[in-house]
Design a protein around this motif. Sequence first.
Motif, short mmCIF file in Angstrom:
data_model
loop_
_atom_site.label_atom_id
_atom_site.label_comp_id
_atom_site.label_asym_id
_atom_site.label_seq_id
_atom_site.Cartn_x
_atom_site.Cartn_y
_atom_site.Cartn_z
N GLU A 180 -16.62 -7.70 2.50
CA GLU A 180 -15.60 -7.19 1.57
C GLU A 180 -14.70 -8.30 1.01
OE1 GLU A 180 -14.53 -4.03 0.21
OE2 GLU A 180 -16.69 -3.98 0.53
N THR A 213 -5.83 -1.53 -5.85
CA THR A 213 -5.39 -0.26 -5.24
C THR A 213 -4.98 0.72 -6.33
OG1 THR A 213 -4.58 -1.52 -3.36
CG2 THR A 213 -3.84 0.75 -3.53
N SER A 254 0.84 -1.21 0.00
CA SER A 254 0.00 0.00 0.00
C SER A 254 0.87 1.26 0.00
CB SER A 254 -0.89 0.03 1.24
OG SER A 254 -1.81 -1.01 1.20
N ALA A 300 -16.11 0.15 4.77
CA ALA A 300 -14.79 0.57 5.25
C ALA A 300 -13.79 0.26 4.15
CB ALA A 300 -14.44 -0.19 6.53
N SER A 301 -13.38 1.26 3.41
CA SER A 301 -12.43 1.02 2.31
C SER A 301 -11.41 2.14 2.21
CB SER A 301 -13.18 0.88 0.98
OG SER A 301 -12.24 0.94 -0.07
N ALA A 302 -10.16 1.78 2.46
CA ALA A 302 -9.08 2.78 2.33
C ALA A 302 -8.87 3.15 0.88
CB ALA A 302 -7.80 2.20 2.90
N ARG A 310 -6.83 1.77 6.78
CA ARG A 310 -5.42 2.19 6.70
C ARG A 310 -5.31 3.65 6.29
NH1 ARG A 310 -3.44 -2.44 2.96
NH2 ARG A 310 -5.08 -3.45 4.14
N ARG A 341 -17.90 1.77 -6.51
CA ARG A 341 -17.63 2.34 -5.19
C ARG A 341 -16.73 3.58 -5.30
NH1 ARG A 341 -14.83 -2.08 -1.80
NH2 ARG A 341 -16.68 -3.23 -2.38
N LYS A 345 -12.45 -9.28 -3.21
CA LYS A 345 -11.00 -9.04 -3.31
C LYS A 345 -10.49 -9.69 -4.60
CE LYS A 345 -10.40 -6.63 0.38
NZ LYS A 345 -10.04 -5.24 0.24
N ILE A 372 -7.89 -6.80 7.03
CA ILE A 372 -8.71 -7.20 5.88
C ILE A 372 -7.98 -8.11 4.90
CG2 ILE A 372 -8.26 -5.11 4.52
CD1 ILE A 372 -11.64 -6.94 4.82
N ASP A 373 -6.67 -7.90 4.74
CA ASP A 373 -5.94 -8.73 3.78
C ASP A 373 -5.39 -10.02 4.40
OD1 ASP A 373 -6.38 -6.93 1.77
OD2 ASP A 373 -4.52 -5.82 2.11
N ARG A 390 -8.17 1.94 -8.32
CA ARG A 390 -9.12 2.82 -7.63
C ARG A 390 -8.47 4.16 -7.28
NH1 ARG A 390 -11.17 -2.30 -4.59
NH2 ARG A 390 -12.81 -2.98 -6.02
C1 S3P Z 1 -5.59 -1.20 0.27
C2 S3P Z 1 -6.80 -1.24 0.90
C3 S3P Z 1 -7.57 -2.47 1.14
C4 S3P Z 1 -6.71 -3.71 0.93
C5 S3P Z 1 -5.84 -3.63 -0.29
C6 S3P Z 1 -4.92 -2.42 -0.22
C7 S3P Z 1 -4.93 0.10 0.06
O1 S3P Z 1 -8.64 -2.52 0.23
O2 S3P Z 1 -7.53 -4.85 0.86
O3 S3P Z 1 -5.03 -4.80 -0.41
O4 S3P Z 1 -3.72 0.11 -0.23
O5 S3P Z 1 -5.60 1.12 0.21
P1 S3P Z 1 -10.03 -1.78 0.60
O6 S3P Z 1 -9.68 -0.43 1.01
O7 S3P Z 1 -10.86 -1.82 -0.63
O8 S3P Z 1 -10.60 -2.61 1.70
#
Ligand code: S3P
Length: 747
Positions: A643, A399, A326, A471-473, A499, A430, A647, A619-620, A402
């Motif tokens: 969630e 990542t 990330s 909940a999605s970073a 995160r 999303r 994945k 989550i991962d 998005r």
């Molecule tokens: C990530 C966020 C998580 C995670 C992904 C990396 C990131 O996804 O599962 O491997 O770097 O922001 P979500 O935010 O969709 O849960």
Amino acid sequence: MMDTLVVIGLGLIGGSFSLGLKQKAFKRVVGYDLNALHRERALSLGVVDEVIDTLPDLEALDGLDMVLLAVPVNAYKGVLSEIKPALLRRGENCILSDVGSVKGPLLNAANDVMGEVPSHWVMGHPIAGSEKHGPDAATPELFQRHKVILTPTETTDAVVLNKVVGLWRQLGANVETMSVKHHDHVLAQTSHLPHLLAYALVSDLSSQTDSRQIFHYAAGGFRDFTRIAASSPAMWHDIFFTNRDSLLDALSSYMDELNDFKTLLETGDSKTLLVKLSESRSARQYFQALLERKRLDQVSSEQAVTLVARSGGNVKGDIQVPGDKSISHRAIMLGALAEGVTDISGFLEGEDSLATLQAFRDMGVKIEGPDNGRVKVTGVGLNGLQAPDKPLYLGNSGTAMRLLAGLLSGQSFSSELMGDASLSSRPMKRVTVPLQSMGGQLKTESDGTPPIRITPSVNGLKGIQYELPMASAQVKSALLLAGLYSQDKTSITEPAPTRDHTERMLEGMGYAIEREGNSVSLVGGGRLQGIQLRVPGDISSAAFFLVAASITPGSDLWIRNVGVNPTRDGIIQLLRLMGGNVEIANNRFAGGEPVADLHVQHAPLKGIDIPEELVPLAIDEFPVLFIAAACAEGETTLTGAHELRVKESDRIQAMIDGLAAIGVEAQGTPDGAIIPGTKAGKESVFLGGEVNSLGDHRIAMAFAVASLRSQADIRILDCANVATSFPNFVLLANQVGLSIEPAEAIS
Ligand code: S3P
């Protein structure tokens, strides 16, 4: 059309440049070559319109608009001295360019002869050579779809640079720019070293007594490997010497690698050898995919990698895992948008983060490396990205896709984002839906999957107050990145903490971020400043080893330099709740992120009801947590984790099916699972068998860990994507006591 082009050096490259532009960009091409036979031949073949017999004759030529130096690198100084009067007479009206394959010595030659590097000299290097040489080999198509690297200096005139770029494009070349130093370093590795090796191999084999036999029977491999040893000795002699320092560096690193291979052969370590060969093949296929802009799964059907994890073993040692995925993505993205240089160390050289790196190169950002985790990004500022000329290919990385959707919504150019088969089926609405309400123009397929096509927003982006439905970073980060381009404030509230690497890095680069409870906001229009950034080890990669050691009696492992950001430490909290023995030592900060060394020892685990608030923080890590739960005494229940179904694979189903295949009947629910657990003290929890990772890196690695408590081996199908996040997983796992090998090794 320009008037006269003079090509000095009528070999393959000079001749092809001339043929491709004669009567197209220049009314007349005049040639010179030291070799009188080449001059005559070039004239009779029509490679040039006229020739001059000596270099001083250049001074008398009218309409001189460009001089191209296409001579061996060692000859530059002499040639420059001879044509200096003509160059001075025409001054800035005459473009000077060259095709030398080493650039540093040319800078020196220019300084020595002219006292400076003239502003109208654009140094260039077409990567289009071949073992053929002389005017007979020249062809106007030589440069089509080949790279040409231009190495402008601080004093290079931008207008002249553009003209030279235009000429190469007219020849069908893809033009890139980089610094002289970087060029020489890269070329030493990618061109000069392979040439040296080809010459060395032929030299070695031909000096052996049975060399005739060797050449007689040498088939494809020898021919492919040594083709370039038929190149011009004089030219390569010059190149090797002129780029000696960089070449020596590349050679020593290669010799270390050769020695490693030699040791593997000497010690009969067939497993490690096979792993290394498999990793090299994957790396080559990946780069081929990038180069050909294909999806990795299209590059080769022999992609299917099956791993066999031998049953039993335990885990001991002191290791480091690769950089955080990330944070690596964000370092490239924000480094590119910053002003000045961002110097990254610990960068994850996995396929996902490399895809992000390539995407930014495709948008004109100068990125040096990766070189052992070091990457130098020369930021272009928030508005300095250039339109990519093809869709950006993001491989397996949700990542990357998005976050880029957010970032690219704010640009003044159009773009398209695409990915591999797995990414092409993941939900993108999303991000596109809230981005559209900010004024972003994004389109997905009708079912909300990629590709995402983005066009410039009509009236610019406006801020948003958004409550995340999940909940999605990734979604939070996408909106924050778009928020950088909006006039007003963007505020995002999340249902549970996720995160926060984007927020931390933005702050680290000098951007004001407001945080209150579960909300974060920023105001667009600010600036980011390039920084030094140390990427910590990825806790999501460490997780496989934390579980491996926890479930296996006798295990004792240190994992150094792991990121322990509180929005990511769910795996440690959950293992502790299950009775795991994980110690966090040497807490410190690096790159704005908390970092520590983790010490994990075996402990009997107990099943738990996983607290829902910990789900986003781990989550991962659920694939490997399912393995931990199966080895724990008593049942574990997971809820609030829908969630996981969207994945890289449907991770709930993939784990339930995989567990069933190795003898554990767990039950999936819409948002989680019930995992039965085992009896205390039972040695083998799993029976062994064959599981399908569905191309999901974390499913593959989780089942490799399960082998430690399995009665028989576990065959894991479709594992090529392990390189997505953890390219050296197998090597590291085998180093600490697992026993994993590619299936070919035992078939
Ligand atoms: C990530 C966020 C998580 C995670 C992904 C990396 C990131 O996804 O599962 O491997 O770097 O922001 P979500 O935010 O969709 O849960």
